[in-house]
Motif scaffolding. Structure first.
Motif, PDB file in Angstrom:
ATOM      1  N   PHE A   1       0.845  -1.191   0.000  1.00  0.00           N
ATOM      2  CA  PHE A   1       0.000   0.000   0.000  1.00  0.00           C
ATOM      3  C   PHE A   1       0.880   1.240   0.000  1.00  0.00           C
ATOM      4  N   SER A   2       0.462   2.259  -0.757  1.00  0.00           N
ATOM      5  CA  SER A   2       1.164   3.535  -0.760  1.00  0.00           C
ATOM      6  C   SER A   2       0.759   4.323   0.484  1.00  0.00           C
ATOM      7  N   LEU A   3       1.740   4.870   1.199  1.00  0.00           N
ATOM      8  CA  LEU A   3       1.439   5.574   2.440  1.00  0.00           C
ATOM      9  C   LEU A   3       0.538   6.787   2.224  1.00  0.00           C
ATOM     10  N   ASN A   4       0.624   7.408   1.046  1.00  0.00           N
ATOM     11  CA  ASN A   4      -0.181   8.617   0.845  1.00  0.00           C
ATOM     12  C   ASN A   4      -1.673   8.332   0.673  1.00  0.00           C
ATOM     13  N   ARG A   5      -2.061   7.037   0.671  1.00  0.00           N
ATOM     14  CA  ARG A   5      -3.479   6.697   0.599  1.00  0.00           C
ATOM     15  C   ARG A   5      -3.971   6.080   1.907  1.00  0.00           C
ATOM     16  N   LEU A   6      -3.115   6.078   2.935  1.00  0.00           N
ATOM     17  CA  LEU A   6      -3.480   5.456   4.203  1.00  0.00           C
ATOM     18  C   LEU A   6      -3.826   6.499   5.261  1.00  0.00           C
ATOM     19  N   LYS A   7      -4.724   6.150   6.161  1.00  0.00           N
ATOM     20  CA  LYS A   7      -5.099   6.990   7.292  1.00  0.00           C
ATOM     21  C   LYS A   7      -5.194   6.120   8.541  1.00  0.00           C
ATOM     22  N   TYR A   8      -4.960   6.731   9.670  1.00  0.00           N
ATOM     23  CA  TYR A   8      -5.107   6.038  10.950  1.00  0.00           C
ATOM     24  C   TYR A   8      -6.406   6.519  11.578  1.00  0.00           C
ATOM     25  N   VAL A   9      -7.313   5.594  11.837  1.00  0.00           N
ATOM     26  CA  VAL A   9      -8.653   5.945  12.289  1.00  0.00           C
ATOM     27  C   VAL A   9      -8.939   5.390  13.681  1.00  0.00           C
ATOM     28  N   VAL A  10      -9.561   6.218  14.514  1.00  0.00           N
ATOM     29  CA  VAL A  10     -10.092   5.775  15.796  1.00  0.00           C
ATOM     30  C   VAL A  10     -11.613   5.770  15.657  1.00  0.00           C
ATOM     31  N   ASN A  11     -12.208   4.612  15.788  1.00  0.00           N
ATOM     32  CA  ASN A  11     -13.656   4.483  15.599  1.00  0.00           C
ATOM     33  C   ASN A  11     -14.420   4.773  16.887  1.00  0.00           C
ATOM     34  N   LYS A  12     -15.712   4.992  16.750  1.00  0.00           N
ATOM     35  CA  LYS A  12     -16.549   5.341  17.903  1.00  0.00           C
ATOM     36  C   LYS A  12     -16.593   4.231  18.941  1.00  0.00           C
ATOM     37  N   ASP A  13     -16.406   2.978  18.507  1.00  0.00           N
ATOM     38  CA  ASP A  13     -16.440   1.870  19.466  1.00  0.00           C
ATOM     39  C   ASP A  13     -15.107   1.695  20.199  1.00  0.00           C
ATOM     40  N   GLY A  14     -14.134   2.566  19.895  1.00  0.00           N
ATOM     41  CA  GLY A  14     -12.836   2.501  20.561  1.00  0.00           C
ATOM     42  C   GLY A  14     -11.794   1.700  19.816  1.00  0.00           C
ATOM     43  N   SER A  15     -12.196   1.023  18.745  1.00  0.00           N
ATOM     44  CA  SER A  15     -11.218   0.279  17.948  1.00  0.00           C
ATOM     45  C   SER A  15     -10.374   1.254  17.135  1.00  0.00           C
ATOM     46  N   GLU A  16      -9.184   0.821  16.765  1.00  0.00           N
ATOM     47  CA  GLU A  16      -8.283   1.661  15.974  1.00  0.00           C
ATOM     48  C   GLU A  16      -7.762   0.844  14.800  1.00  0.00           C
ATOM     49  N   GLU A  17      -7.693   1.482  13.639  1.00  0.00           N
ATOM     50  CA  GLU A  17      -7.286   0.764  12.443  1.00  0.00           C
ATOM     51  C   GLU A  17      -6.579   1.669  11.451  1.00  0.00           C
ATOM     52  N   VAL A  18      -5.780   1.050  10.612  1.00  0.00           N
ATOM     53  CA  VAL A  18      -5.187   1.737   9.463  1.00  0.00           C
ATOM     54  C   VAL A  18      -6.070   1.404   8.281  1.00  0.00           C
ATOM     55  N   VAL A  19      -6.512   2.433   7.561  1.00  0.00           N
ATOM     56  CA  VAL A  19      -7.406   2.207   6.429  1.00  0.00           C
ATOM     57  C   VAL A  19      -6.804   2.760   5.143  1.00  0.00           C
ATOM     58  N   PHE A  20      -7.201   2.168   4.055  1.00  0.00           N
ATOM     59  CA  PHE A  20      -6.842   2.649   2.719  1.00  0.00           C
ATOM     60  C   PHE A  20      -8.023   3.452   2.207  1.00  0.00           C
ATOM     61  N   VAL A  21      -7.778   4.695   1.809  1.00  0.00           N
ATOM     62  CA  VAL A  21      -8.846   5.559   1.309  1.00  0.00           C
ATOM     63  C   VAL A  21      -8.829   5.539  -0.219  1.00  0.00           C
ATOM     64  N   THR A  22      -9.922   5.083  -0.817  1.00  0.00           N
ATOM     65  CA  THR A  22     -10.002   5.016  -2.275  1.00  0.00           C
ATOM     66  C   THR A  22     -10.204   6.414  -2.853  1.00  0.00           C
ATOM     67  N   ARG A  23     -10.098   6.522  -4.155  1.00  0.00           N
ATOM     68  CA  ARG A  23     -10.266   7.827  -4.809  1.00  0.00           C
ATOM     69  C   ARG A  23     -11.701   8.335  -4.733  1.00  0.00           C
ATOM     70  N   THR A  24     -12.632   7.468  -4.423  1.00  0.00           N
ATOM     71  CA  THR A  24     -14.021   7.885  -4.270  1.00  0.00           C
ATOM     72  C   THR A  24     -14.361   8.204  -2.824  1.00  0.00           C
ATOM     73  N   GLY A  25     -13.361   8.108  -1.929  1.00  0.00           N
ATOM     74  CA  GLY A  25     -13.580   8.457  -0.538  1.00  0.00           C
ATOM     75  C   GLY A  25     -13.975   7.314   0.357  1.00  0.00           C
ATOM     76  N   ARG A  26     -14.079   6.104  -0.193  1.00  0.00           N
ATOM     77  CA  ARG A  26     -14.416   4.953   0.645  1.00  0.00           C
ATOM     78  C   ARG A  26     -13.172   4.472   1.385  1.00  0.00           C
ATOM     79  N   LYS A  27     -13.387   3.872   2.544  1.00  0.00           N
ATOM     80  CA  LYS A  27     -12.247   3.360   3.297  1.00  0.00           C
ATOM     81  C   LYS A  27     -12.301   1.841   3.379  1.00  0.00           C
ATOM     82  N   LYS A  28     -11.126   1.244   3.301  1.00  0.00           N
ATOM     83  CA  LYS A  28     -10.990  -0.201   3.381  1.00  0.00           C
ATOM     84  C   LYS A  28      -9.965  -0.517   4.457  1.00  0.00           C
ATOM     85  N   ARG A  29     -10.350  -1.355   5.416  1.00  0.00           N
ATOM     86  CA  ARG A  29      -9.414  -1.682   6.483  1.00  0.00           C
ATOM     87  C   ARG A  29      -8.206  -2.415   5.941  1.00  0.00           C
TER      88      ARG A  29
END
Length: 237
Positions: A194-222
């Protein structure tokens, strides 16, 4: 559709010599003290910057100065790893940011950040000439050169990128399935690059934390679950 009103937080010099965000009449904003101008700016304007896809929890954590924690195992707690406590846990242990700061960054359908020109144009709706003049007046008081919106976007992106690199480097040392490339431009997770410039670190409302890949349409994939949501006993399920 008219854009919502949003007060821009201006970094000002704190009595300690560090920077802290302020909204004028409302005074200092709690939890925004930072050793750097860009850190205070990001902490004070995290909602706006997050909605534009400029920062994730990685950049916010970096803005607090918390990245230094990864060079000290003691800062993460005896026997603890980032995958056990997550960024929220590290922040809480160090007392550098309330958990709400990170939870507030959970994206709702991240739109692609777009080009720098697009971001500058969008920010231009919020940063009036008066705002930019005051912002640069405060920078001058702190011994800094005037800055433009384009330069702000560049600095925010750099902070986010450097913060994510540091976090992934830590995960590389903890997990066998994560490998950061030598040039820090790509990361391999379970053999997938994965290219780092498409990754984000997310903290979800349930307290879980994940690195996600953000597609060009704005969708996120864990890409990687860093920390599972805590169960009823407060520990990760």
């Amino acid at each position: 559709m008219p854009l919502p009103f949003l007060a821009i937080a201006i970094p000002v010099i704190h009595s300690s010599g560090a920077w802290i965000a302020s909204t004028g009449a409302a005074g200092y904003i709690a939890g925004t003290l930072s050793s750097t101008w860009i850190g205070a700016f990001v902490l004070g304007n995290s909602t706006l910057l997050g909605s534009l896809g400029l920062v994730s929890a990685a950049g916010i954590f970096g803005a607090t100065g918390g990245l230094a924690a990864f060079s000290s195992s003691a800062a993460l707690g005896v026997g603890s790893a980032l995958t056990a406590v997550g960024l929220g846990g590290v922040a809480s242990t160090l007392g550098i940011a309330p958990a709400a700061t990170f939870l507030g960054l959970t994206p709702v359908g991240w739109a692609a950040a777009g080009t720098a020109a697009t971001l500058v144009a969008t920010l231009g709706y919020f940063f009036t000439r008066k705002t930019m003049r005051r912002l640069n007046e405060e920078r001058e008081k702190g011994g800094l050169e005037p800055i433009t919106l384009a330069q702000i976007v560049k600095e925010v992106r750099l902070l986010e990128a450097q913060s994510l690199e540091t976090i992934l480097a830590r995960l590389d040392t903890e997990l066998n399935n994560v490998s950061l490339s030598s040039d820090h431009k790509e990361v391999s997770v379970d053999g997938q690059l994965f290219s780092l410039n498409r990754l984000k670190y997310v903290v979800n409302k349930d307290g879980s934390e994940e690195v996600v890949f953000v597609t060009r349409t704005g969708r996120k994939k864990r890409v990687l679950l860093v920390r599972a949501a805590p169960g009823p006993d407060g520990h990760p399920a």
